[in-house]
Design a protein around this motif. Structure first.
Motif, PDB file in Angstrom:
ATOM      1  N   SER A  18       0.402  -1.232  -0.079  1.00 45.15           N
ATOM      2  CA  SER A  18      -0.084   0.337  -0.010  1.00 45.15           C
ATOM      3  C   SER A  18       0.764   1.276  -0.326  1.00 45.15           C
ATOM      4  CB  SER A  18      -0.925  -0.334   0.960  1.00 45.15           C
ATOM      5  OG  SER A  18      -0.186   0.056   2.370  1.00 45.15           O
ATOM      6  N   ASP A  19       2.089   1.461   0.929  1.00 47.72           N
ATOM      7  CA  ASP A  19       3.154   2.336   0.746  1.00 47.72           C
ATOM      8  C   ASP A  19       3.503   2.672  -0.875  1.00 47.72           C
ATOM      9  OD1 ASP A  19       2.187   2.685   3.220  1.00 47.72           O
ATOM     10  OD2 ASP A  19       4.521   1.830   3.982  1.00 47.72           O
ATOM     11  N   ILE A  20       3.652   1.609  -1.456  1.00 49.82           N
ATOM     12  CA  ILE A  20       5.053   1.761  -2.887  1.00 49.82           C
ATOM     13  C   ILE A  20       3.284   2.377  -3.663  1.00 49.82           C
ATOM     14  CG2 ILE A  20       5.237   0.131  -5.095  1.00 49.82           C
ATOM     15  CD1 ILE A  20       6.742  -1.597  -2.515  1.00 49.82           C
ATOM     16  N   ILE A  21       2.055   1.737  -3.117  1.00 51.07           N
ATOM     17  CA  ILE A  21       1.107   2.100  -4.750  1.00 51.07           C
ATOM     18  C   ILE A  21       0.793   3.624  -4.166  1.00 51.07           C
ATOM     19  CG2 ILE A  21      -0.831   2.048  -4.768  1.00 51.07           C
ATOM     20  CD1 ILE A  21      -0.734  -1.003  -4.610  1.00 51.07           C
ATOM     21  N   ALA A  22       0.868   4.211  -2.784  1.00 49.44           N
ATOM     22  CA  ALA A  22       0.526   5.892  -2.608  1.00 49.44           C
ATOM     23  C   ALA A  22       2.114   6.077  -3.400  1.00 49.44           C
ATOM     24  CB  ALA A  22       0.452   5.815  -1.288  1.00 49.44           C
ATOM     25  N   ASN A  23       2.409   6.230  -3.298  1.00 47.77           N
ATOM     26  CA  ASN A  23       4.214   6.791  -3.727  1.00 47.77           C
ATOM     27  C   ASN A  23       3.904   6.736  -4.913  1.00 47.77           C
ATOM     28  OD1 ASN A  23       5.236   7.250  -1.630  1.00 47.77           O
ATOM     29  ND2 ASN A  23       6.601   5.482  -1.376  1.00 47.77           N
ATOM     30  N   GLN A  24       3.462   5.697  -6.130  1.00 45.09           N
ATOM     31  CA  GLN A  24       3.403   5.515  -7.175  1.00 45.09           C
ATOM     32  C   GLN A  24       1.723   6.614  -7.553  1.00 45.09           C
ATOM     33  OE1 GLN A  24       2.932   1.722  -8.648  1.00 45.09           O
ATOM     34  NE2 GLN A  24       5.324   1.095  -8.876  1.00 45.09           N
ATOM     35  N   ILE A  25       0.880   6.422  -6.609  1.00 46.33           N
ATOM     36  CA  ILE A  25      -0.173   6.956  -7.565  1.00 46.33           C
ATOM     37  C   ILE A  25       0.570   8.506  -6.837  1.00 46.33           C
ATOM     38  CG2 ILE A  25      -2.529   8.341  -6.583  1.00 46.33           C
ATOM     39  CD1 ILE A  25      -3.375   5.516  -5.743  1.00 46.33           C
ATOM     40  N   GLU A  26       1.529   9.119  -6.020  1.00 44.30           N
ATOM     41  CA  GLU A  26       1.429  10.720  -6.047  1.00 44.30           C
ATOM     42  C   GLU A  26       1.925  11.004  -6.999  1.00 44.30           C
ATOM     43  OE1 GLU A  26       2.873  12.504  -1.738  1.00 44.30           O
ATOM     44  OE2 GLU A  26       4.483  11.416  -3.155  1.00 44.30           O
ATOM     45  N   GLU A  27       2.492  10.059  -7.588  1.00 43.46           N
ATOM     46  CA  GLU A  27       3.560  10.183  -8.863  1.00 43.46           C
ATOM     47  C   GLU A  27       2.432  10.687 -10.005  1.00 43.46           C
ATOM     48  OE1 GLU A  27       7.174  11.693  -9.905  1.00 43.46           O
ATOM     49  OE2 GLU A  27       6.816  10.511  -8.144  1.00 43.46           O
TER      50      GLU A  27
END
Lengths: 218, 218
Positions: free
Chosen positions: A6-15
């Motif tokens: 979920s952390d990785i995904i959060a960063n990816q969406i943020e990106e």
DNA sequence: AGTCAACTTTTTGTATACAAGAATGTGATC
DNA sequence: GATCACATTCTTGTATACAAAAAGTTGACT
């Protein structure tokens, strides 16, 4: 330290949002995103809730989450607060920082100068960020440091466009040197004033920022 | 607006932490909490992740979430940042606020004075919060306003104990009046200085804060 | 044609099921 | 008795299932 999905995904969406892949107001569909990242809805949901907390998206209960790109006013406000936070940090640093840290700043500035001469915007950008990071650290208040880093991160995509302004790099360098001078003299007042001017969006920078907003909206 | 269960639970857990129901370092068990609130783990998890973002608890991946009561140093740091944020807000307000808003502040101060005379700490506390809220609003920067409110909320439980100091109410009142004077004169510098002193933890307040921390830890 | 209501579909919020990593306990070895 | 390897148990992280609310659709009625 192992990161969870979920952390990785959060960063990816943020990106993706930073890159402008989603227009302002777009609804971020949990199912679509989960398919995109090949995971279930759960980690996507956690990621979206996190982004909502950080203010990047808005979460309307039972409605969904929507991208909230800051408008001109919100951006000006955030830069204004950034300037104030950095001014506070510089003020504290003026009386708290060590000689070694001042030398660190000077070293970074040397690398900045080199970047200016090479006209390497990316390198300048990195070194510039380092300059500010040192300042936050030397404020001797790790809570303030974290807050500064948080807001800096939030403003990152907009800050970047600022440096593309003609002649902005050299001007920015001169400001860095003034800041270091004030810090070396232990003059909190002047250090704060100098960095406020350095960070604030005014004059040409204002128009440039507005222009970059327009292109981002297209 | 309908609230979802995870929001309600987040607030309840927050309340429990503020009340000191969980000692520093306690692991918040998802299953236990879900049983306590008679819900499944899902909303509890969302609540905990939210609290982790706000810094009230720490989330160690695959380990769990742990209560993180701020220690003396962290508290001092947060109060220092609060003082700086409020100083910025007051500085802006000095040039931006309307006459009507100044009158509002004066009215609140009257009610504060009444509270002091009645020795009604709770009433004073409410009016005091109102005083600061008006200031945040009148800074004319809603992002700054939100940041101020966020940190104020975080420091709320500690701020409260501060007012219990003997004679603190009257002293606080005098400071309010000085702040209003500076604002009325449009003197940003003085307004900032005055509120910085008002918010900062120093002198007697420091010892009182430390004492309150000790009792909370028992 | 436009509007409104009932029905259908979609989407969020919550519960439950399963998987994998961390913590704990047991026993063997020195 | 202490330590280490292995197995068991617990807890978190993720997937799936279900419930309920919102959005969308169809069709009758004016």
């Amino acid at each position: 330290m192992e990161q969870k999905r979920s952390d990785i995904i959060a960063n990816q969406i943020e990106e993706l949002i930073f890159e402008g892949a989603f227009r302002d107001g777009t609804r971020l569909d949990e199912v679509q995103l989960s398919e995109r990242f090949s995971v279930s809805r759960t980690p996507v949901r956690e990621a979206l809730l996190r982004l909502a907390q950080s203010g990047l998206v808005e979460h309307l209960p039972r409605r969904g989450v929507f991208v909230r790109q800051p408008g001109p006013i919100a951006l000006m406000e955030m830069f204004e607060v950034m300037a104030e936070l950095e001014a506070s940090a510089a003020g504290f640093a003026a009386s708290r920082m060590s000689d070694a840290a001042i030398q660190e700043l000077k070293d970074v500035n040397l690398r900045c100068t080199a970047a200016v001469e090479e006209n390497d915007t990316d390198k300048y950008y990195r070194e510039n960020e380092q300059f500010h990071a040192i300042l936050y650290r030397e404020a001797g208040n790790s809570f303030l440091e974290q807050e500064c880093l948080r807001l800096q991160r939030r403003l990152q995509p907009f800050r970047r466009t600022q440096l593309r302004l003609r002649g902005r790099l050299k001007q920015s360098m001169r400001e860095h040197e003034q800041i270091v001078s004030a810090l070396e003299a232990g003059d909190a007042q002047q250090a704060a004033t100098a960095i406020r001017a350095h960070v604030a969006v005014q004059g040409e920078k204002f128009h440039h920022l507005m222009a970059s907003l327009k292109t981002a909206a297209e």
